[in-house]
Design a protein around this motif. Structure first.
Motif, PDB file in Angstrom:
ATOM      1  N   VAL A  33      -6.652  12.276  -9.831  1.00  0.00           N
ATOM      2  CA  VAL A  33      -5.619  13.298  -9.784  1.00  0.00           C
ATOM      3  C   VAL A  33      -5.507  13.722  -8.335  1.00  0.00           C
ATOM      4  O   VAL A  33      -6.523  13.906  -7.657  1.00  0.00           O
ATOM      5  CB  VAL A  33      -6.013  14.523 -10.650  1.00  0.00           C
ATOM      6  N   SER A  34      -4.281  13.877  -7.862  1.00  0.00           N
ATOM      7  CA  SER A  34      -4.082  14.406  -6.515  1.00  0.00           C
ATOM      8  C   SER A  34      -3.145  15.596  -6.591  1.00  0.00           C
ATOM      9  O   SER A  34      -2.306  15.690  -7.498  1.00  0.00           O
ATOM     10  CB  SER A  34      -3.515  13.339  -5.577  1.00  0.00           C
ATOM     11  N   ALA A  35      -3.320  16.510  -5.648  1.00  0.00           N
ATOM     12  CA  ALA A  35      -2.478  17.705  -5.587  1.00  0.00           C
ATOM     13  C   ALA A  35      -2.382  18.155  -4.144  1.00  0.00           C
ATOM     14  O   ALA A  35      -3.335  18.009  -3.374  1.00  0.00           O
ATOM     15  CB  ALA A  35      -3.078  18.823  -6.449  1.00  0.00           C
ATOM     16  N   ASP A  42      -3.512   6.719  -2.964  1.00  0.00           N
ATOM     17  CA  ASP A  42      -2.393   6.639  -2.026  1.00  0.00           C
ATOM     18  C   ASP A  42      -2.487   7.820  -1.049  1.00  0.00           C
ATOM     19  O   ASP A  42      -1.758   8.799  -1.162  1.00  0.00           O
ATOM     20  CB  ASP A  42      -1.066   6.645  -2.783  1.00  0.00           C
ATOM     21  N   TRP A  43      -3.397   7.706  -0.076  1.00  0.00           N
ATOM     22  CA  TRP A  43      -3.591   8.767   0.908  1.00  0.00           C
ATOM     23  C   TRP A  43      -2.356   8.874   1.805  1.00  0.00           C
ATOM     24  O   TRP A  43      -1.832   7.850   2.249  1.00  0.00           O
ATOM     25  CB  TRP A  43      -4.814   8.479   1.771  1.00  0.00           C
ATOM     26  N   PRO A  44      -1.896  10.077   2.108  1.00  0.00           N
ATOM     27  CA  PRO A  44      -0.716  10.227   2.964  1.00  0.00           C
ATOM     28  C   PRO A  44      -0.937   9.746   4.396  1.00  0.00           C
ATOM     29  O   PRO A  44      -0.035   9.170   5.000  1.00  0.00           O
ATOM     30  CB  PRO A  44      -0.436  11.730   2.963  1.00  0.00           C
ATOM     31  N   ILE A  45      -2.121   9.966   4.948  1.00  0.00           N
ATOM     32  CA  ILE A  45      -2.435   9.534   6.313  1.00  0.00           C
ATOM     33  C   ILE A  45      -3.302   8.285   6.185  1.00  0.00           C
ATOM     34  O   ILE A  45      -4.422   8.340   5.660  1.00  0.00           O
ATOM     35  CB  ILE A  45      -3.143  10.655   7.104  1.00  0.00           C
ATOM     36  N   LYS A  46      -2.769   7.164   6.638  1.00  0.00           N
ATOM     37  CA  LYS A  46      -3.405   5.862   6.389  1.00  0.00           C
ATOM     38  C   LYS A  46      -4.600   5.578   7.291  1.00  0.00           C
ATOM     39  O   LYS A  46      -5.442   4.748   6.955  1.00  0.00           O
ATOM     40  CB  LYS A  46      -2.376   4.737   6.523  1.00  0.00           C
ATOM     41  N   GLU A  47      -4.692   6.242   8.434  1.00  0.00           N
ATOM     42  CA  GLU A  47      -5.827   6.053   9.339  1.00  0.00           C
ATOM     43  C   GLU A  47      -6.459   7.409   9.621  1.00  0.00           C
ATOM     44  O   GLU A  47      -6.253   8.008  10.674  1.00  0.00           O
ATOM     45  CB  GLU A  47      -5.372   5.365  10.625  1.00  0.00           C
ATOM     46  N   PRO A  48      -7.254   7.905   8.672  1.00  0.00           N
ATOM     47  CA  PRO A  48      -7.818   9.246   8.798  1.00  0.00           C
ATOM     48  C   PRO A  48      -8.976   9.308   9.788  1.00  0.00           C
ATOM     49  O   PRO A  48      -9.542   8.284  10.187  1.00  0.00           O
ATOM     50  CB  PRO A  48      -8.309   9.539   7.382  1.00  0.00           C
TER      51      PRO A  48
END
Length: 185
Positions: free
Chosen positions: A98-100, A155-161
């Motif tokens: 779950v993501s929020a 599906d992380w919003p920032i692909k290179e954290p």
């Protein structure tokens, strides 16, 4: 009731929306009230706080065995992409997440039961995150899953954290479970 509990696609994970009283002076809201949370298996014993800058990813963390923790996560400054992953092998939602978006603007919280890995990524310039937990931290029972585990496929919003050394070296969920089985033999 001062809180609305919104069911998510994974059993027992809730987005919690507090009732906010706003006027020209600002706002007031309850962030926790034991009677309102009696529907959850949750007894607060500790509060944690973290500060992070944009692009930082913390997670995916959990505590093992009798040190497992349920959490209520909220943001008091900034905005994060918050994630809870079901890591209970016998669960019908195993490996689902779950993501929020949690922020100081929407004031929503995420309830994460025991048996879940938790992580977040900072979307704003900086963020202050507060966690209520229901069990004490035990360093020797800390666990983690690598943030980009392909079997979970977040599906992380920032692909290179920006990652800590520890967070960049966690095993995949499959590797973690295999190690746990090996240690029990």
């Amino acid at each position: 009731m001062p809180f609305e509990f919104i069911k998510t696609s994974v059993d027992n994970v809730y987005i919690i929306r507090p009732k906010v009283f706003e006027d020209n002076r600002g706002y007031f809201m309850e962030t926790f009230e034991k009677r309102s949370f009696s529907n959850l298996d949750f007894n607060v014993i500790q509060e944690n706080q973290s500060y992070s800058r944009k692009g930082v990813l913390r997670g995916l963390h959990f505590q093992k065995g009798k040190f497992a923790q349920a959490k209520i996560v909220r943001v008091i400054k900034g905005e994060i992409f918050d994630v809870a992953v079901d890591i209970r092998p016998d669960s019908k939602t195993f490996k689902k997440y779950v993501s929020a978006i949690l922020s100081d603007k929407n004031k929503e919280m995420l309830y994460i039961p025991r048996g879940f890995a938790h992580g977040f990524e900072v979307l704003s310039d900086e963020a202050i995150v507060v966690y209520l937990v229901d069990n004490f931290y035990s360093p020797e029972n800390e666990g983690g899953i690598i943030w980009n585990d392909k079997d979970i496929n977040i599906d992380w919003p920032i692909k290179e954290p920006i990652l800590s050394k520890k967070d960049s070296s966690w095993p995949t969920l499959k590797q973690f479970l295999e190690n746990e089985r090996s240690e029990k033999r």
